[in-house]
Design a protein around this motif. Sequence first.
Motif, PDB file in Angstrom:
ATOM      1  N   ASP A  35       0.839  -1.201   0.000  1.00  0.00           N
ATOM      2  CA  ASP A  35       0.000   0.000   0.000  1.00  0.00           C
ATOM      3  C   ASP A  35       0.877   1.255   0.000  1.00  0.00           C
ATOM      4  O   ASP A  35       2.087   1.200   0.239  1.00  0.00           O
ATOM      5  N   ALA A  36       0.252   2.382  -0.285  1.00  0.00           N
ATOM      6  CA  ALA A  36       0.996   3.632  -0.452  1.00  0.00           C
ATOM      7  C   ALA A  36       1.713   4.040   0.824  1.00  0.00           C
ATOM      8  O   ALA A  36       2.832   4.562   0.770  1.00  0.00           O
ATOM      9  N   GLU A 102      -2.034   4.597  -5.313  1.00  0.00           N
ATOM     10  CA  GLU A 102      -2.443   3.275  -4.826  1.00  0.00           C
ATOM     11  C   GLU A 102      -3.734   2.830  -5.498  1.00  0.00           C
ATOM     12  O   GLU A 102      -4.654   3.627  -5.708  1.00  0.00           O
ATOM     13  N   THR A 107       0.787  -0.196  -5.242  1.00  0.00           N
ATOM     14  CA  THR A 107       1.162   1.205  -5.392  1.00  0.00           C
ATOM     15  C   THR A 107       2.124   1.375  -6.555  1.00  0.00           C
ATOM     16  O   THR A 107       3.136   0.677  -6.638  1.00  0.00           O
TER      17      THR A 107
END
Length: 202
Positions: A35-36, A102, A107
């Motif tokens: 994830d970001a 994302e 991402t």
Amino acid sequence: MFDMLAELAAIHRSVARDDVGETVSVTVSRTYDADAAEVWDALTDPERLPRWFYPITGDLVVGGTFQLIGNAGGEIRACDRPTRLQVTFGGPDSIVDLGLAERDGSTTVELVHTVPLAMAGSGAGALFVGPGWDGALLGLGIHLGGELVGDPREAANSPVVLDFNRGSIDRWTEAVETSGTATPDEIAALRAVAVAQYTVVP
């Protein structure tokens, strides 16, 4: 350590010249299975950066300056967690923009490095920096995958990474040729420089 062909294929590369602003831009992007927030942390945490890139010092806030130990330094111009970071890199006219996007838990990192045409000479100037950014995206991916890189600078001189660099130079040569921003002679000259810089152990 890694699947070299898959790693080379995972990175997208392009070169562009802005005739109005007289600049050359190198763009690299890659999508990571994270994830970001996690990717942003890996890119900006001074305790994590040495694990895959370079140790960093400085005043790490907007308006502050940074120095990558053994590499370039600059000024932090923008920092919008966890989507955008803009810094100068090695000089006030050398700008690096990092964008994170994302989607579905993955991402995409896009890095755009822009310099004046007078500095790059032509789009072939991408061969100065492109393979280095490819190596950074490779190291980031290994780090995010939970593997230990060891000393990133030692890893950069390992036979497998030198082979990766050779493949990277081939792909950057193709990107410059496709962009139409350099002559064959300019490309050949800068390719020779890239080979000496990225495939020969100092």
